[in-house]
Design a protein around this motif. Structure first.
Motif, PDB file in Angstrom:
ATOM      1  N   THR A  14     -10.154   7.636  -5.937  1.00  7.09           N
ATOM      2  CA  THR A  14      -9.659   7.333  -7.279  1.00  7.09           C
ATOM      3  C   THR A  14      -9.706   5.834  -7.538  1.00  7.09           C
ATOM      4  N   MET A  15     -10.159   5.481  -8.730  1.00  6.97           N
ATOM      5  CA  MET A  15     -10.253   4.075  -9.105  1.00  6.97           C
ATOM      6  C   MET A  15      -9.424   3.793 -10.357  1.00  6.97           C
ATOM      7  N   ASN A  16      -9.007   2.543 -10.486  1.00  4.19           N
ATOM      8  CA  ASN A  16      -8.336   2.039 -11.672  1.00  4.19           C
ATOM      9  C   ASN A  16      -9.192   0.873 -12.149  1.00  4.19           C
ATOM     10  N   PHE A  22      -5.138   3.325  -2.808  1.00  2.00           N
ATOM     11  CA  PHE A  22      -4.992   3.541  -1.375  1.00  2.00           C
ATOM     12  C   PHE A  22      -3.681   4.285  -1.136  1.00  2.00           C
ATOM     13  N   ILE A  23      -3.617   4.969  -0.022  1.00  2.00           N
ATOM     14  CA  ILE A  23      -2.353   5.513   0.453  1.00  2.00           C
ATOM     15  C   ILE A  23      -1.943   4.626   1.624  1.00  2.00           C
ATOM     16  N   PHE A  24      -0.829   3.948   1.482  1.00  2.00           N
ATOM     17  CA  PHE A  24      -0.311   3.075   2.523  1.00  2.00           C
ATOM     18  C   PHE A  24       0.742   3.813   3.333  1.00  2.00           C
ATOM     19  N   THR A  25       0.735   3.607   4.624  1.00  2.00           N
ATOM     20  CA  THR A  25       1.833   4.033   5.494  1.00  2.00           C
ATOM     21  C   THR A  25       2.490   2.749   5.962  1.00  2.00           C
ATOM     22  N   PHE A  26       3.792   2.663   5.759  1.00  2.00           N
ATOM     23  CA  PHE A  26       4.520   1.456   6.130  1.00  2.00           C
ATOM     24  C   PHE A  26       5.884   1.833   6.683  1.00  2.00           C
ATOM     25  N   GLU A  27       6.440   0.926   7.460  1.00  2.00           N
ATOM     26  CA  GLU A  27       7.763   1.140   8.030  1.00  2.00           C
ATOM     27  C   GLU A  27       8.764   0.321   7.230  1.00  2.00           C
ATOM     28  N   ALA A  28       9.889   0.943   6.924  1.00  2.00           N
ATOM     29  CA  ALA A  28      10.918   0.250   6.151  1.00  2.00           C
ATOM     30  C   ALA A  28      12.284   0.839   6.484  1.00  2.00           C
ATOM     31  N   GLU A  29      13.288   0.046   6.209  1.00  2.00           N
ATOM     32  CA  GLU A  29      14.660   0.497   6.387  1.00  2.00           C
ATOM     33  C   GLU A  29      15.262   0.740   5.005  1.00  2.00           C
ATOM     34  N   ALA A  36       8.953   5.650   8.759  1.00  2.00           N
ATOM     35  CA  ALA A  36       7.623   5.444   8.171  1.00  2.00           C
ATOM     36  C   ALA A  36       7.546   6.212   6.862  1.00  2.00           C
ATOM     37  N   TYR A  37       6.993   5.573   5.849  1.00  2.00           N
ATOM     38  CA  TYR A  37       6.858   6.164   4.523  1.00  2.00           C
ATOM     39  C   TYR A  37       5.410   6.052   4.067  1.00  2.00           C
ATOM     40  N   ASN A  38       5.016   6.902   3.146  1.00  2.00           N
ATOM     41  CA  ASN A  38       3.695   6.848   2.512  1.00  2.00           C
ATOM     42  C   ASN A  38       3.886   6.583   1.030  1.00  2.00           C
ATOM     43  N   ALA A  39       3.028   5.741   0.478  1.00  2.00           N
ATOM     44  CA  ALA A  39       3.089   5.458  -0.955  1.00  2.00           C
ATOM     45  C   ALA A  39       1.720   5.014  -1.443  1.00  2.00           C
ATOM     46  N   ALA A  40       1.489   5.230  -2.716  1.00  2.00           N
ATOM     47  CA  ALA A  40       0.239   4.819  -3.346  1.00  2.00           C
ATOM     48  C   ALA A  40       0.280   3.328  -3.675  1.00  2.00           C
ATOM     49  N   ALA A  41      -0.916   2.722  -3.668  1.00  2.00           N
ATOM     50  CA  ALA A  41      -1.049   1.310  -4.020  1.00  2.00           C
ATOM     51  C   ALA A  41      -2.424   1.095  -4.635  1.00  2.00           C
ATOM     52  N   VAL A  42      -2.510   0.185  -5.586  1.00  2.00           N
ATOM     53  CA  VAL A  42      -3.799  -0.213  -6.151  1.00  2.00           C
ATOM     54  C   VAL A  42      -4.189  -1.520  -5.482  1.00  2.00           C
ATOM     55  N   VAL A  43      -5.410  -1.556  -4.932  1.00  2.00           N
ATOM     56  CA  VAL A  43      -5.884  -2.749  -4.227  1.00  2.00           C
ATOM     57  C   VAL A  43      -7.155  -3.245  -4.903  1.00  2.00           C
ATOM     58  N   VAL A  45     -10.710  -4.942  -5.268  1.00  2.00           N
ATOM     59  CA  VAL A  45     -11.874  -4.885  -4.385  1.00  2.00           C
ATOM     60  C   VAL A  45     -11.932  -6.125  -3.493  1.00  2.00           C
ATOM     61  N   ALA A  46     -11.638  -7.288  -4.031  1.00  2.00           N
ATOM     62  CA  ALA A  46     -11.695  -8.533  -3.271  1.00  2.00           C
ATOM     63  C   ALA A  46     -10.639  -8.598  -2.170  1.00  2.00           C
ATOM     64  N   ASP A  47      -9.595  -7.785  -2.270  1.00  2.00           N
ATOM     65  CA  ASP A  47      -8.506  -7.825  -1.290  1.00  2.00           C
ATOM     66  C   ASP A  47      -8.618  -6.754  -0.212  1.00  2.00           C
TER      67      ASP A  47
END
Length: 79
Positions: A14-16, A22-29, A36-43, A45-47
């Protein structure tokens, strides 16, 4: 809003405009529980090539436990 640490990421088809979701997996309190949680993010192309483990991510969430999460910022060059 809260801050987590990036563990992994997966590009979706999917593009914007010219940026990718992207689907990110990250650790958070959240509410005193580290998990660990999963969340969507728009990245941009240059990054994409700047993504690496342990980057700080800022995300927003609703509910306890969180039922909706979204990454709103990635610090690509943490000091």
């Amino acid at each position: 809003m809260a801050i987590g640490t990036l563990i992994s990421w997966k590009q979706t088809s999917t593009m914007n405009d010219v940026d990718y979701y992207f689907i990110f997996t990250f650790e958070a309190e959240i509410e005193g529980k580290k998990k660990a949680y999963n969340a969507a993010a728009v990245v941009k192309v240059a990054d994409i090539s700047k993504l690496k483990k342990s980057l700080p991510v800022t995300f927003k969430y609703t509910g306890n436990p969180p039922d909706k999460l979204a990454v709103i910022d990635v610090v690509y060059d943490p000091q």
